[in-house]
Motif scaffolding. Structure first.
Motif, PDB file in Angstrom:
ATOM      1  N   GLY A  91     -13.008 -46.530   7.718  1.00 51.98           N
ATOM      2  CA  GLY A  91     -14.373 -46.394   8.240  1.00 51.98           C
ATOM      3  C   GLY A  91     -15.331 -45.883   7.190  1.00 51.98           C
ATOM      4  O   GLY A  91     -14.945 -45.317   6.164  1.00 51.98           O
ATOM      5  N   ASP A  92     -16.621 -46.086   7.468  1.00 54.86           N
ATOM      6  CA  ASP A  92     -17.643 -45.649   6.515  1.00 54.86           C
ATOM      7  C   ASP A  92     -17.658 -44.143   6.344  1.00 54.86           C
ATOM      8  O   ASP A  92     -18.055 -43.623   5.312  1.00 54.86           O
ATOM      9  CB  ASP A  92     -19.025 -46.119   6.989  1.00 54.86           C
ATOM     10  N   ASP A  93     -17.235 -43.411   7.385  1.00 47.65           N
ATOM     11  CA  ASP A  93     -17.287 -41.962   7.324  1.00 47.65           C
ATOM     12  C   ASP A  93     -15.908 -41.350   7.085  1.00 47.65           C
ATOM     13  O   ASP A  93     -15.733 -40.146   7.224  1.00 47.65           O
ATOM     14  CB  ASP A  93     -17.889 -41.387   8.617  1.00 47.65           C
ATOM     15  N   ASN A  94     -14.941 -42.174   6.707  1.00 47.13           N
ATOM     16  CA  ASN A  94     -13.613 -41.683   6.348  1.00 47.13           C
ATOM     17  C   ASN A  94     -13.059 -40.708   7.378  1.00 47.13           C
ATOM     18  O   ASN A  94     -12.910 -39.512   7.127  1.00 47.13           O
ATOM     19  CB  ASN A  94     -13.649 -41.011   4.973  1.00 47.13           C
ATOM     20  N   ARG A  95     -12.718 -41.205   8.545  1.00 45.87           N
ATOM     21  CA  ARG A  95     -12.210 -40.332   9.593  1.00 45.87           C
ATOM     22  C   ARG A  95     -10.790 -40.703   9.984  1.00 45.87           C
ATOM     23  O   ARG A  95     -10.433 -41.868  10.076  1.00 45.87           O
ATOM     24  CB  ARG A  95     -13.106 -40.371  10.829  1.00 45.87           C
ATOM     25  N   ARG A  96      -9.979 -39.682  10.164  1.00 45.81           N
ATOM     26  CA  ARG A  96      -8.672 -39.885  10.775  1.00 45.81           C
ATOM     27  C   ARG A  96      -8.871 -39.764  12.274  1.00 45.81           C
ATOM     28  O   ARG A  96      -9.584 -38.875  12.745  1.00 45.81           O
ATOM     29  CB  ARG A  96      -7.663 -38.851  10.260  1.00 45.81           C
ATOM     30  N   ALA A  97      -8.271 -40.640  13.024  1.00 44.03           N
ATOM     31  CA  ALA A  97      -8.559 -40.657  14.449  1.00 44.03           C
ATOM     32  C   ALA A  97      -7.434 -41.359  15.192  1.00 44.03           C
ATOM     33  O   ALA A  97      -6.650 -42.117  14.620  1.00 44.03           O
ATOM     34  CB  ALA A  97      -9.881 -41.372  14.720  1.00 44.03           C
ATOM     35  N   TYR A  98      -7.382 -41.090  16.489  1.00 44.24           N
ATOM     36  CA  TYR A  98      -6.448 -41.808  17.343  1.00 44.24           C
ATOM     37  C   TYR A  98      -6.930 -43.239  17.544  1.00 44.24           C
ATOM     38  O   TYR A  98      -8.124 -43.519  17.563  1.00 44.24           O
ATOM     39  CB  TYR A  98      -6.306 -41.110  18.698  1.00 44.24           C
ATOM     40  N   GLY A 143      -4.272 -42.944   7.948  1.00 39.42           N
ATOM     41  CA  GLY A 143      -4.421 -43.858   6.827  1.00 39.42           C
ATOM     42  C   GLY A 143      -3.062 -44.427   6.517  1.00 39.42           C
ATOM     43  O   GLY A 143      -2.164 -44.429   7.374  1.00 39.42           O
ATOM     44  N   ASP A 144      -2.858 -44.937   5.308  1.00 42.56           N
ATOM     45  CA  ASP A 144      -1.543 -45.455   4.962  1.00 42.56           C
ATOM     46  C   ASP A 144      -0.599 -44.288   4.651  1.00 42.56           C
ATOM     47  O   ASP A 144      -0.944 -43.116   4.803  1.00 42.56           O
ATOM     48  CB  ASP A 144      -1.633 -46.454   3.811  1.00 42.56           C
ATOM     49  N   ARG A 145       0.601 -44.588   4.185  1.00 41.41           N
ATOM     50  CA  ARG A 145       1.617 -43.554   4.005  1.00 41.41           C
ATOM     51  C   ARG A 145       1.442 -42.765   2.706  1.00 41.41           C
ATOM     52  O   ARG A 145       2.282 -41.928   2.375  1.00 41.41           O
ATOM     53  CB  ARG A 145       3.010 -44.173   4.083  1.00 41.41           C
ATOM     54  N   SER A 146       0.356 -43.003   1.983  1.00 40.87           N
ATOM     55  CA  SER A 146       0.078 -42.172   0.805  1.00 40.87           C
ATOM     56  C   SER A 146      -0.625 -40.875   1.178  1.00 40.87           C
ATOM     57  O   SER A 146      -0.679 -39.935   0.372  1.00 40.87           O
ATOM     58  CB  SER A 146      -0.790 -42.950  -0.192  1.00 40.87           C
ATOM     59  N   ILE A 147      -1.163 -40.777   2.413  1.00 36.55           N
ATOM     60  CA  ILE A 147      -1.938 -39.612   2.836  1.00 36.55           C
ATOM     61  C   ILE A 147      -1.085 -38.348   2.772  1.00 36.55           C
ATOM     62  O   ILE A 147       0.059 -38.316   3.233  1.00 36.55           O
ATOM     63  CB  ILE A 147      -2.472 -39.815   4.268  1.00 36.55           C
ATOM     64  N   ASN A 148      -1.673 -37.284   2.236  1.00 38.22           N
ATOM     65  CA  ASN A 148      -0.969 -36.009   2.086  1.00 38.22           C
ATOM     66  C   ASN A 148      -0.926 -35.278   3.425  1.00 38.22           C
ATOM     67  O   ASN A 148      -1.943 -34.795   3.924  1.00 38.22           O
ATOM     68  CB  ASN A 148      -1.682 -35.147   1.036  1.00 38.22           C
ATOM     69  N   THR A 170       0.339 -32.466   4.038  1.00 27.75           N
ATOM     70  CA  THR A 170       0.251 -31.010   3.917  1.00 27.75           C
ATOM     71  C   THR A 170      -1.187 -30.525   3.968  1.00 27.75           C
ATOM     72  O   THR A 170      -1.438 -29.328   3.907  1.00 27.75           O
ATOM     73  CB  THR A 170       0.902 -30.538   2.606  1.00 27.75           C
ATOM     74  N   SER A 171      -2.146 -31.457   4.080  1.00 28.31           N
ATOM     75  CA  SER A 171      -3.562 -31.081   4.104  1.00 28.31           C
ATOM     76  C   SER A 171      -4.267 -31.815   5.231  1.00 28.31           C
ATOM     77  O   SER A 171      -4.120 -33.031   5.380  1.00 28.31           O
ATOM     78  CB  SER A 171      -4.229 -31.425   2.763  1.00 28.31           C
ATOM     79  N   ASN A 172      -5.046 -31.065   6.023  1.00 29.64           N
ATOM     80  CA  ASN A 172      -5.836 -31.676   7.091  1.00 29.64           C
ATOM     81  C   ASN A 172      -7.146 -32.262   6.585  1.00 29.64           C
ATOM     82  O   ASN A 172      -7.903 -32.852   7.357  1.00 29.64           O
ATOM     83  CB  ASN A 172      -6.134 -30.653   8.185  1.00 29.64           C
ATOM     84  N   THR A 173      -7.428 -32.066   5.300  1.00 27.83           N
ATOM     85  CA  THR A 173      -8.679 -32.574   4.730  1.00 27.83           C
ATOM     86  C   THR A 173      -8.443 -33.769   3.813  1.00 27.83           C
ATOM     87  O   THR A 173      -9.351 -34.171   3.091  1.00 27.83           O
ATOM     88  CB  THR A 173      -9.396 -31.453   3.950  1.00 27.83           C
ATOM     89  N   SER A 174      -7.240 -34.321   3.818  1.00 31.42           N
ATOM     90  CA  SER A 174      -6.973 -35.505   2.998  1.00 31.42           C
ATOM     91  C   SER A 174      -7.881 -36.648   3.434  1.00 31.42           C
ATOM     92  O   SER A 174      -8.081 -36.883   4.622  1.00 31.42           O
ATOM     93  CB  SER A 174      -5.511 -35.932   3.140  1.00 31.42           C
TER      94      SER A 174
END
Length: 691
Positions: free
Chosen positions: A203-210, A312-317, A319-323
């Motif tokens: 997304g344009d705003d880079n959000r992790r979401a259900y 995101g894909d499986r590269s997302i860290n 250990t951080s909620n701000t990845s």
């Protein structure tokens, strides 16, 4: 074979070998090219062999009339062996002023058993299975289908070497590299071991979401499919974005996602520090989310709906909620659904939500789905990830196209999408059928609409920051009025599904609704509002009133004790502040809509200053109006009953303390409307309750 120059000059060459004629093998040697133009067909019932360096292309004219056949076809009824390149591409054209995308077809036919040996980078616009008998089996290489697949008969074993490609969020095939391949209306056949992709944008705003997702294929575990057959079981060591060792397993960058639910990787979940789950199913019987038990043994079946947190894909860290989230492609591998599929349900009450998933790799018409189903209402609930900060439910009315809040949600279900429908009885069935598929090249964004129904109120809640920046709203609702409706609750009213963040709903008989169908409002009628889960302190409530011509509509704020008129055919914004320490300020029932006959006022502006009535309810034979900013002005105080009749009128000059005393000796127990009008034409209207 002859050299390339011969084939390039013979652009109109047609190579026909009819199925009932025995011919030699179709062979393209290294360095040679076969080129077919326009609507021509190349057919062979013998083996097709393309040597390394050989090239076969079927293309279409760049200048096409509206009645011209638009595709070329390579039809193969025997073995197919390619170590060179096959390009059966897509091309963009304009036909009668309408942008259209077309391309060529690889058609598998005949009755013989076939082996399909693809090259390493073969692409085809359209693949068709039309075998009278026998099995076609992919044995090597890879074939990417960019736009279309169809099955009419026979069996295809893709051996996970045939891919229905996706690199676009919607089915918008405007270019070869911006599309989601779909399965056309198919009549029969068995299609096994295909790979079907679903693009999920950050997304344009880079959000992790259900996301509410379903699979178009059946076979293999959730882990095997959506987790790319891997899961993390440790946090030891520094995070690695790719690879098969260390705390993160990611051997296919850009694909798959993490699914959490364990701190050790138990049951196929990806290990996280909290172990909080990110995969849920929904129990329709008791209307509750249920945590998935595992991903390593639960088989992913076509049409089974899930709620999945996509970081995101499986590269997302992890250990951080701000990845920063990334785009990803979720792949499912298995058998396609061909033919009808029925999803029966049992719910606790009429109007309850039913969680369903699209079993097809195709866009579905919701209107056609409703017509084929049993006890499915006129409402669907779609999770729009672009609402608020983490997404929100949009309630959509199928018959009118009305949304509860401004959104691109429409009457189409996308490939791989799950959603809620509302039930008109406690049992029923959602019946998917092939003829519900929408596979023409249409721009779905053109179908997004909000209906202009007569007599309605639309309310939209924004954080002040989102409103100023013209960002997406937090939530919204619709109130629809008709002389044919009543205020009684039935399945024509869409219940409110709870968001993760702010919720806005109307209230009727202690139930909450995203869309209410009601009778034409009457004088002194009120509609309570419900707002919850405030995440900040400053908000804007936007109101749009349409065709409520014979009555005035007001928004009442119990915390500030102010009444704001909501003019007809005009957009109004009401800004308010929430004090999290004040229970009245952050109360869920802080607001309500009030209706007052137009005979009760002269369409002049309301006071901007705070004016309050107390006590309210009135238990004695008097009450006070505490004014602000009108000291010395002559005012008229009028009290109206529920029929709009004036039952008390008094003129007073506002004293220096700003307080007006009103005696109510003759008022019986009930609900009244009080209007305060100054000599300059300003007025204030409020509800008064006497006991």
């Amino acid at each position: 074979m002859l050299m390339n120059s011969f084939y390039k000059t013979a652009l109109s060459f047609i190579f026909f070998i009819f199925s009932n004629v025995i011919m030699a093998q179709f062979h393209i040697a290294s360095g040679e090219l076969i080129y077919s133009k326009g609507s021509e067909i190349i057919y062979t019932n013998e083996d097709v062999t393309i040597d390394s360096g050989g090239y076969l292309t079927l293309d279409s004219d760049s200048n096409i009339g509206a009645t011209t056949a638009l595709t070329g076809t390579l039809e193969v009824a025997a073995n197919y062996s390619n170590s060179g390149t096959v390009s059966l591409p897509a091309a963009n054209f304009t036909i009668n002023g309408v942008p259209t995308i077309i391309g060529s077809t690889l058609k598998l036919s005949g009755s013989a058993t076939q082996t399909l040996n693809f090259g390493t980078q073969d692409e085809v616009f359209r693949l068709e299975l039309a075998k009278s008998s026998g099995i076609a089996t992919a044995t090597a290489g890879k074939l990417t289908v960019t736009h279309r697949f169809k099955s009419t008969s026979g069996t295809l074993d893709g051996s996970e070497k045939i891919i229905l490609k996706s690199n676009s969020e919607l089915n918008l095939p405007t270019a070869l590299n911006f599309s989601t391949a779909v399965v056309e209306e198919s009549t029969a056949g068995n299609v096994n071991n295909l790979i079907v992709q679903r693009f999920i944008p950050a997304g344009d705003d880079n959000r992790r979401a259900y996301r509410l997702l379903s699979s178009p294929t059946s076979g293999g575990s959730i882990k095997y499919n959506w987790q790319e057959d891997q899961n993390n079981n440790t946090f030891s060591g520094s995070w690695n974005s790719t690879g098969s060792s260390g705390p993160n397993q990611n051997t296919n960058s850009g694909f798959g996602t993490h699914i959490s639910g364990s701190i050790t990787g138990l049951n196929g979940f990806d290990a996280t520090a909290s172990g909080n789950p990110s995969l849920f199913t929904f129990n329709n019987i008791n209307s509750a989310w249920t945590t998935a038990l595992n991903t390593n043994t639960t088989v992913l079946n076509a049409g089974t709906p899930y709620r999945v947190m996509v970081r995101g894909d499986r590269s997302i860290n992890l250990t951080s909620n701000t990845s920063t989230p990334t785009n990803t492609i979720l792949q499912t591998k298995g058998s396609l659904t061909i033919g009808s599929q029925n999803q029966s349900f049992v719910v606790p009450a009429v109007g309850s939500p039913v969680f369903v998933g699209n079993p097809y790799q195709a866009t579905i018409s919701v209107a056609a789905l409703k017509a084929a189903s049993t006890n499915m209402s006129d409402f669907i609930y779609v999770w729009d990830v672009k609402l608020n900060t983490r997404g929100g439910y949009v309630t959509h009315t199928i018959s009118s196209g009305t949304n509860s809040v401004a959104s691109n949600v429409n009457s189409f279900i996308q490939p791989g999408q799950a959603l809620f429908v509302a039930a008109t009885d406690i049992t029923g069935s959602i019946n998917f059928a092939e003829n519900q598929k929408i596979t023409e090249d249409l721009n779905l964004s053109k179908t997004y609409k909000v209906s202009n129904l007569n007599s309605k109120i639309g309310l939209t809640l924004y954080t002040q920051e989102a409103y100023k920046s013209k960002a997406t709203p937090a939530d919204g609702l619709q109130l629809l009025f008709s002389s044919n409706d009543t205020n009684a609750i039935d399945y024509n009213d869409a219940i409110k599904l709870a968001n993760q963040d702010e919720d806005l709903a109307s209230v009727n008989e202690n139930s909450r609704f995203a869309i209410q169908n009601r009778a034409i409002p009457q004088n002194a009628e009120t509609i309570p509002l419900f707002i919850s889960k405030y995440r900040t302190t400053n908000y804007v409530l936007q109101a749009n009133i349409e065709e409520l011509n014979d009555i005035n509509t007001y928004l009442y704020d119990y915390y500030t004790n102010t009444t704001t008129i909501l003019p007809n055919s005009k957009q109004t914004e009401y800004s308010f502040v929430v004090d999290p320490t004040n229970t009245t300020s952050n109360a869920e029932n802080r607001f309500e809509i009030r209706f007052v006959n137009k005979t009760l006022n002269v369409n002049t502006p309301l006071f901007d200053n705070n004016i309050t009535i107390y006590p309210n309810p009135v238990k004695e034979a008097k009450f006070y109006i505490n004014t602000n900013g009108i000291i010395g002005e002559q005012t008229t105080i009028s009290i109206y009953n529920s029929l709009g009749q004036v039952i008390l009128s008094d003129k007073q000059t506002v004293p220096t303390n700003g307080q007006l005393l009103v005696n109510t000796v003759s008022l019986a127990t009930g609900i009244y409307t009080v209007q305060l009008t100054t000599i300059t034409g300003k007025h204030f209207t409020s509800k008064l309750i006497t006991k």
